[in-house]
Structure formats: structure tokens, C-alpha cells
Scaffold this motif. Structure first.
Motif, PDB file in Angstrom:
ATOM      1  N   PHE A 238      -0.401  -8.323  -4.764  1.00 19.99           N
ATOM      2  CA  PHE A 238       0.841  -8.672  -5.466  1.00 19.99           C
ATOM      3  C   PHE A 238       1.701  -7.435  -5.681  1.00 19.99           C
ATOM      4  N   ILE A 239       1.074  -6.357  -6.133  1.00 23.96           N
ATOM      5  CA  ILE A 239       1.830  -5.126  -6.382  1.00 23.96           C
ATOM      6  C   ILE A 239       2.474  -4.628  -5.093  1.00 23.96           C
ATOM      7  N   GLU A 240       1.691  -4.588  -4.032  1.00 24.39           N
ATOM      8  CA  GLU A 240       2.217  -4.079  -2.763  1.00 24.39           C
ATOM      9  C   GLU A 240       3.380  -4.920  -2.256  1.00 24.39           C
ATOM     10  N   SER A 241       3.368  -6.212  -2.528  1.00 26.25           N
ATOM     11  CA  SER A 241       4.420  -7.104  -2.048  1.00 26.25           C
ATOM     12  C   SER A 241       5.657  -7.091  -2.940  1.00 26.25           C
ATOM     13  N   ASN A 242       5.530  -6.512  -4.135  1.00 30.44           N
ATOM     14  CA  ASN A 242       6.635  -6.608  -5.090  1.00 30.44           C
ATOM     15  C   ASN A 242       7.230  -5.273  -5.520  1.00 30.44           C
ATOM     16  N   VAL A 243       6.698  -4.161  -5.009  1.00 33.55           N
ATOM     17  CA  VAL A 243       7.322  -2.878  -5.336  1.00 33.55           C
ATOM     18  C   VAL A 243       8.650  -2.745  -4.600  1.00 33.55           C
ATOM     19  N   ARG A 244       9.582  -2.044  -5.221  1.00 37.30           N
ATOM     20  CA  ARG A 244      10.909  -1.843  -4.654  1.00 37.30           C
ATOM     21  C   ARG A 244      11.136  -0.355  -4.390  1.00 37.30           C
ATOM     22  N   PRO A 245      11.949  -0.045  -3.402  1.00 37.95           N
ATOM     23  CA  PRO A 245      12.191   1.373  -3.094  1.00 37.95           C
ATOM     24  C   PRO A 245      12.843   2.097  -4.271  1.00 37.95           C
ATOM     25  N   LEU A 246      12.471   3.356  -4.435  1.00 40.10           N
ATOM     26  CA  LEU A 246      13.069   4.197  -5.470  1.00 40.10           C
ATOM     27  C   LEU A 246      14.162   5.066  -4.867  1.00 40.10           C
ATOM     28  N   ASN A 247      15.057   5.506  -5.717  1.00 40.53           N
ATOM     29  CA  ASN A 247      16.054   6.491  -5.316  1.00 40.53           C
ATOM     30  C   ASN A 247      15.330   7.693  -4.702  1.00 40.53           C
ATOM     31  N   PRO A 248      15.665   8.089  -3.468  1.00 38.80           N
ATOM     32  CA  PRO A 248      14.921   9.188  -2.821  1.00 38.80           C
ATOM     33  C   PRO A 248      14.914  10.482  -3.625  1.00 38.80           C
ATOM     34  N   ARG A 249      16.018  10.794  -4.283  1.00 40.34           N
ATOM     35  CA  ARG A 249      16.048  12.014  -5.091  1.00 40.34           C
ATOM     36  C   ARG A 249      15.140  11.877  -6.309  1.00 40.34           C
ATOM     37  N   HIS A 250      15.096  10.689  -6.897  1.00 36.01           N
ATOM     38  CA  HIS A 250      14.186  10.465  -8.013  1.00 36.01           C
ATOM     39  C   HIS A 250      12.740  10.631  -7.552  1.00 36.01           C
ATOM     40  N   LEU A 251      12.440  10.076  -6.388  1.00 38.40           N
ATOM     41  CA  LEU A 251      11.085  10.187  -5.855  1.00 38.40           C
ATOM     42  C   LEU A 251      10.720  11.645  -5.609  1.00 38.40           C
TER      43      LEU A 251
ATOM     44  N   ILE B 274     -12.425   0.028  -7.508  1.00 37.25           N
ATOM     45  CA  ILE B 274     -12.150  -0.324  -6.120  1.00 37.25           C
ATOM     46  C   ILE B 274     -10.992   0.530  -5.635  1.00 37.25           C
ATOM     47  N   PRO B 275     -11.208   1.410  -4.673  1.00 35.96           N
ATOM     48  CA  PRO B 275     -10.114   2.273  -4.219  1.00 35.96           C
ATOM     49  C   PRO B 275      -9.014   1.460  -3.554  1.00 35.96           C
ATOM     50  N   PRO B 276      -7.756   1.814  -3.802  1.00 32.52           N
ATOM     51  CA  PRO B 276      -6.655   1.096  -3.149  1.00 32.52           C
ATOM     52  C   PRO B 276      -6.570   1.446  -1.667  1.00 32.52           C
ATOM     53  N   SER B 277      -5.970   0.556  -0.898  1.00 35.31           N
ATOM     54  CA  SER B 277      -5.733   0.833   0.520  1.00 35.31           C
ATOM     55  C   SER B 277      -4.726   1.972   0.660  1.00 35.31           C
ATOM     56  N   ALA B 278      -4.608   2.497   1.852  1.00 39.09           N
ATOM     57  CA  ALA B 278      -3.681   3.609   2.094  1.00 39.09           C
ATOM     58  C   ALA B 278      -2.253   3.218   1.768  1.00 39.09           C
ATOM     59  N   THR B 279      -1.881   1.974   2.037  1.00 35.58           N
ATOM     60  CA  THR B 279      -0.503   1.551   1.768  1.00 35.58           C
ATOM     61  C   THR B 279      -0.266   1.274   0.288  1.00 35.58           C
ATOM     62  N   LEU B 280      -1.331   0.961  -0.444  1.00 31.93           N
ATOM     63  CA  LEU B 280      -1.201   0.694  -1.878  1.00 31.93           C
ATOM     64  C   LEU B 280      -1.355   1.963  -2.714  1.00 31.93           C
ATOM     65  N   ALA B 281      -2.008   2.978  -2.175  1.00 29.67           N
ATOM     66  CA  ALA B 281      -2.351   4.177  -2.935  1.00 29.67           C
ATOM     67  C   ALA B 281      -1.165   4.898  -3.575  1.00 29.67           C
ATOM     68  N   PRO B 282       0.052   4.903  -3.001  1.00 32.03           N
ATOM     69  CA  PRO B 282       1.152   5.555  -3.717  1.00 32.03           C
ATOM     70  C   PRO B 282       1.503   4.877  -5.043  1.00 32.03           C
TER      71      PRO B 282
ATOM     72  N   CYS C 220     -10.454 -10.706  -7.028  1.00 35.73           N
ATOM     73  CA  CYS C 220      -9.307 -10.908  -7.923  1.00 35.73           C
ATOM     74  C   CYS C 220      -8.504  -9.618  -8.076  1.00 35.73           C
ATOM     75  N   ALA C 221      -9.207  -8.493  -8.226  1.00 38.38           N
ATOM     76  CA  ALA C 221      -8.504  -7.204  -8.343  1.00 38.38           C
ATOM     77  C   ALA C 221      -7.740  -6.893  -7.064  1.00 38.38           C
ATOM     78  N   LEU C 222      -8.347  -7.171  -5.912  1.00 35.19           N
ATOM     79  CA  LEU C 222      -7.651  -6.935  -4.645  1.00 35.19           C
ATOM     80  C   LEU C 222      -6.415  -7.817  -4.535  1.00 35.19           C
ATOM     81  N   ALA C 223      -6.478  -9.029  -5.068  1.00 31.63           N
ATOM     82  CA  ALA C 223      -5.306  -9.906  -5.045  1.00 31.63           C
ATOM     83  C   ALA C 223      -4.190  -9.341  -5.914  1.00 31.63           C
ATOM     84  N   ILE C 224      -4.543  -8.733  -7.037  1.00 34.99           N
ATOM     85  CA  ILE C 224      -3.528  -8.069  -7.866  1.00 34.99           C
ATOM     86  C   ILE C 224      -2.909  -6.916  -7.091  1.00 34.99           C
TER      87      ILE C 224
END
Length: 306
Positions: free
Chosen positions: A173-186, A32-40, A166-170
Motif C-alpha cells: 500500500f505504501i509503495e503504491s501511494n507515495v508521491r514524488p517529493l520536490n527534488p530540492r527538498h529531497l 521484515i526487511p523492505p524490498s529495494a523499491t520500498l526501502a527509501p 499482512c505487513a507486506l501488504a501494508i
């Protein structure tokens, strides 16, 4: 070196962990392909089913997965001799090499395969220090994944939710719980992805100075996000990319030439692909290749498209 001869050679003398793998015809998988906002953060969502009494497969080296197992009990057998059970709500950490799995079926699973950015943004863990494990997801992601997992497992088992839902619900969850990374690290992660994608054998020295980091800092940060330092990481993705091309129905002359030039000789190619993918080149596209070979397909190596 003749890549074709390696691909077409009979799969005799295989290591024990490549024998008697569950046939692909007995397995059903929906990607199942992720949405555009989840794809990163996620390369693909998936729903897997196999109703055989015993399932044997090999998990290719990958970044990591959030994986839930409503049916089936088994283990991953790591190269250092360690074994981890498939916790009902699990977190597969980045793998440094191909890893056999043994499950008493029927075996059903759903979940999400993570990108390097997704691994770091979701877990906050150093990929190199935590590689090669299948952990209870709660130990890393907290009670939220436990309560969600309990609901999803129950709904899947009673038929009120499909594996896709169920996979889409996971994914949610991921999209709601990811945290920003250090921009230089990214910036470094993205540059490393481009570096890996640019050549089968990229020069390690070209990463020095990326995002203003010294060569030593680059070494440490690449291992933190990808699970391996640059030289070993390039070796891993050389094998994964070559395997992805060799598993395709048709191999172009250009791709064959590039693969041939990427390795010292045919035996070197076979050893490297077996080490990281868990199959000899001859078995990558045969009719008994189990489902996880799909994870080496180009569409699921999107971390190299940055």
C-alpha cells in the motif's frame, strides 16, 4: 566520563514509566526487511505479538508508523498530557520524545516504520506540526487504507493471512501511494541524514546553503520532514545512536570514547537517552527490555545512512 559505569549501574530509582515494563521473553516480534523499491520509504516492516493480559512499554522517538492492531486495546500517553487510543488502523506521527504505551492484551500488531522521506511522500503532512499523535489512518491516508485495513484485520483474525503477509501488504500500500517529493527538498533530506550520521554533535551552521536554501529555510524544511528543527533533531539522534551502541552486546573502546565525548557528563547522557529512548542506559540491554528497543538498533536507523 565512564560510559561503562552508566551502562552497568543498577536500574534503581527509575521513573514510574520505566517500572514494570513487559518482559522481552513474553513478546515475539518479526522484523521484515523492505524490498529495494520500498526501502527509501520504510525502515522495517514488523509483526508483533504479546498474549499477556496487560502490556506496558515505551515507544522510542521515531519518525512515524502505519500500524494495524487486530488484537488489544490501549493508549499512548504523550508528554503534554494528551492520550490517543490505538485505532485499529492507525498512523503514528513522528515522536519528539519517548512515549509510554499501555495496552490490555492480548496485543498483536503489524505495520511499517517510515523514513522521513516515506512520511512526507505518503502523508504529505508537516512532521513538526503533526508530531506526537496516534491518528486514525483513514483521516490522513483516505478510504483506501480503511478498506485494506478491514480486509487485513479480518484475514489475520480468521487465520487466512499471517502477520508477515499482512505487513507486506501494508508495504505494498505504501509503495503504491507515495508521491514524488520536490527534488530540492529531497536533496536537503538526504544531506540532513548525512549530517546527522557524520557526528554525535554536528554543527547546525554546516547545513546552511544546502540545496541552495538559506539557514532559515533549512530550519523550516528540516522540521517539516523530520519533525524537529536541526539543533533539536541532532540532540534526538545523538541519544538514539548512543542508545543503539550501548544496547549492543559488546561496546568497542572507540565507540565508548565517542559516546563519552558526545555528552557533558554521565548524568547528561542518562537524561538524554531516557528522554528520547525511554530507558536509562542500564536498562537498554537487560533481559526485561521490551520489543520496541529493537527500533533503536542501527539497522532501524537507516535514515542516517543516506
Amino acid at each position: 566520563m565512564s560510559v561503562i559505569s552508566a551502562k552497568s549501574a543498577p536500574p534503581s530509582g527509575l521513573p514510574d514509566d520505566q517500572k514494570n515494563l513487559t518482559a522481552a521473553a513474553l513478546i515475539s516480534v518479526d522484523y521484515i526487511p523492505p524490498s529495494a523499491t520500498l526501502a527509501p520509504f520504510v525502515t522495517t516492516l514488523y509483526h508483533f505479538r504479546c498474549d499477556e493480559p496487560v502490556i506496558r512499554d515505551i515507544q522510542p522517538a521515531a519518525i512515524g508508523q502505519v500500524c494495524l492492531f487486530p488484537h488489544g486495546k490501549g493508549e499512548l500517553h504523550f508528554a503534554n498530557g494528551h492520550r490517543d487510543p490505538n485505532h485499529e488502523v492507525g498512523l503514528l506521527t513522528p515522536l519528539s520524545r519517548a512515549t509510554p504505551m499501555f495496552v490490555n492484551g492480548p496485543f498483536h500488531a503489524f505495520g511499517a516504520a517510515l523514513t522521513p522521506v516515506g512520511w512526507a511522500a505518503l502523508t504529505g503532512l508537516h512532521a513538526g506540526l503533526h508530531r506526537d499523535r496516534l491518528l486514525p489512518a483513514t483521516s490522513v491516508l483516505g478510504p483506501g487504507i480503511a478498506s485494506l485495513g478491514e480486509r487485513l484485520l479480518a484475514a489475520y483474525r480468521n487465520g487466512s493471512m499471517s502477520g508477515r503477509d499482512c505487513a507486506l501488504a501494508i508495504g505494498g500500500f505504501i509503495e503504491s501511494n507515495v508521491r514524488p517529493l520536490n527534488p530540492r527538498h529531497l536533496e536537503l533530506v538526504m544531506a540532513t541524514a548525512r549530517w546527522l550520521a557524520g557526528s554525535f554533535n554536528p554543527e547546525v551552521g554546516t547545513l546552511a546553503g544546502t540545496a541552495g536554501y538559506s539557514a532559515r529555510q533549512v530550519q523550516r524544511l528540516v522540521e517539516r520532514y523530520f519533525g524537529l528543527p536541526p539543533r533539536a533533531l541532532a540532540r534526538k539522534y545523538r541519544a538514539l545512536r548512543a542508545a543503539a551502541l550501548l544496547s549492543a552486546p559488546h561496546l568497542s573502546p572507540q565507540d565508548e570514547a565517542e559516546i563519552g565525548e558526545a555528552f557533558f557528563d554521565q548524568s547528561h547522557m542518562i537524561r538524554e537517552i531516557t528522554h528520547f529512548v525511554g530507558r536509562t542506559p542500564a536498562r537498554l540491554a537487560d533481559d526485561v527490555t521490551p520489543y520496541l528497543s529493537e527500533m533503536i538498533a542501527p539497522k532501524n536507523l537507516r535514515e542516517l545512512e543516506a
